[in-house]
Enzyme design. Structure first.
Site, PDB file in Angstrom:
ATOM      1  N   ASP A 167       0.841  -1.202   0.000  1.00 19.06           N
ATOM      2  CA  ASP A 167       0.000   0.000   0.000  1.00 19.06           C
ATOM      3  C   ASP A 167       0.876   1.251   0.000  1.00 19.06           C
ATOM      4  O   ASP A 167       0.372   2.376  -0.027  1.00 19.06           O
ATOM      5  CB  ASP A 167      -1.020  -0.023   1.149  1.00 19.06           C
ATOM      6  N   GLU A 216       8.876  -4.112  10.604  1.00 18.49           N
ATOM      7  CA  GLU A 216       9.378  -2.848  10.049  1.00 18.49           C
ATOM      8  C   GLU A 216       9.981  -1.963  11.145  1.00 18.49           C
ATOM      9  O   GLU A 216       9.348  -1.704  12.181  1.00 18.49           O
ATOM     10  CB  GLU A 216       8.226  -2.119   9.334  1.00 18.49           C
ATOM     11  N   LYS A 220      -1.556  -9.317   2.804  1.00 18.39           N
ATOM     12  CA  LYS A 220      -0.811  -8.886   3.998  1.00 18.39           C
ATOM     13  C   LYS A 220      -1.629  -7.835   4.726  1.00 18.39           C
ATOM     14  O   LYS A 220      -2.299  -7.014   4.074  1.00 18.39           O
ATOM     15  CB  LYS A 220       0.558  -8.313   3.602  1.00 18.39           C
TER      16      LYS A 220
END
Ligand code: KIV
Length: 271
Positions: free
Chosen positions: A51, A189, A120
């Site tokens: 995204d 992340e 995801k």
């Protein structure tokens, strides 16, 4: 070590074998047919239709505005260019958080309309009901913990996450929950490298890092960042493999000059 170079199609099963055999997993984003084709031909194991398209393709400040229809458009284009890599499509903000039935409907649309291999989504405990429901329909799910860009307004900054013990503990618990639910992998992340390594050691499923150090099972980067198309973004974790921005500007500048001077097209370039 490249045990799986000969694999004709990467599956979630192949990824777990890679982890077992100690072969690192390579993952990159792509958002369109032409780039996906090149990335696939270059041998990347997983292509993420992230995204982050909201930022790098649409020019938005955050990932929040991108819609399900737009993600499906990108997903469809990418799948057409790929033969080997596993294709994962990000579920956009607002399509899975509130209601697990809606989450399943969104995931089914992604799978049916894009022909991707998996979805995801971001979050742990808070979205676990949605994760269970999507998995129960036979759709492979990848988790995403640590810095979760869809929650930027909750945190207010893109700084390193889970530095404090409490947040690190929650991240580990969330990762375990996602594994127990049946996720085939997790993206971590922007977290401390020690924590990334610890999660990869505790969990059996592959852990793919972006700013999570070298102790995880694979790495992912945004293609625009690693090719140097995106000059404004330079976090410490980013390695630039090219300076495409300069190359493109140079080539376009030459074209403009040639058009203006009348050098293009020449005798051979016309009918
Ligand atoms: O959307 C995206 O590109 C991502 C990566 C940063 C992992 O989620």
């Amino acid at each position: 070590m490249s045990v799986h170079k000969e694999i004709r199609k990467v599956t979630t099963h192949v990824l777990s074998e890679m982890k077992l055999m100690g072969e690192k997993i390579s993952m990159l984003t792509a958002y369109d047919y032409s780039m996906a084709k090149l990335v696939d031909q270059a041998g990347v194991d997983v292509i993420l239709v992230g995204d982050s398209a909201s930022n790098v393709m649409a020019g938005n400040e955050t990932t929040l505005p991108i819609t399900l229809d737009q993600m499906i458009y990108h997903g469809k284009s990418v799948v057409k260019g790929v033969t080997r890599a596993l294709v994962v499509v990000d579920m956009p903000f607002g399509t899975y958080q509130g209601n697990s039935k809606e989450a399943l409907t969104s995931a089914i649309r992604i799978m049916k309309e894009t022909h991707a291999d998996a979805v995801k989504l971001e979050g742990g405990k808070e979205v676990i009901e949605s994760v269970h429901r999507i998995l129960s329909a036979g759709i492979p799910v990848m988790g995403h913990l640590g810095l979760m860009p869809q929650s930027i307004h909750k945190y207010g900054t893109y700084s390193v996450r889970a530095k404090a013990d409490e947040e690190a503990k929650k991240l580990i618990n969330d990762a375990k929950l996602l594994e127990e639910a049946g996720c085939f992998g997790i993206v971590l992340e922007k977290i401390p490298a020690d924590l990334g390594k610890k999660v990869a050691e505790i969990l059996r499923i592959p852990i793919i890092g972006i700013g999570a150090g070298g102790g995880v099972d694979g790495q992912v980067l945004v293609i625009h960042d690693m090719l140097g198309l995106n000059q404004e973004f330079s976090p410490r974790f980013l390695r630039r493999y090219h300076n495409l921005a300069a190359e493109i500007k140079g080539a376009v500048g030459n074209y403009v000059e040639d058009v203006k001077s009348g050098d293009f097209p020449n005798e051979k370039e016309q009918y």
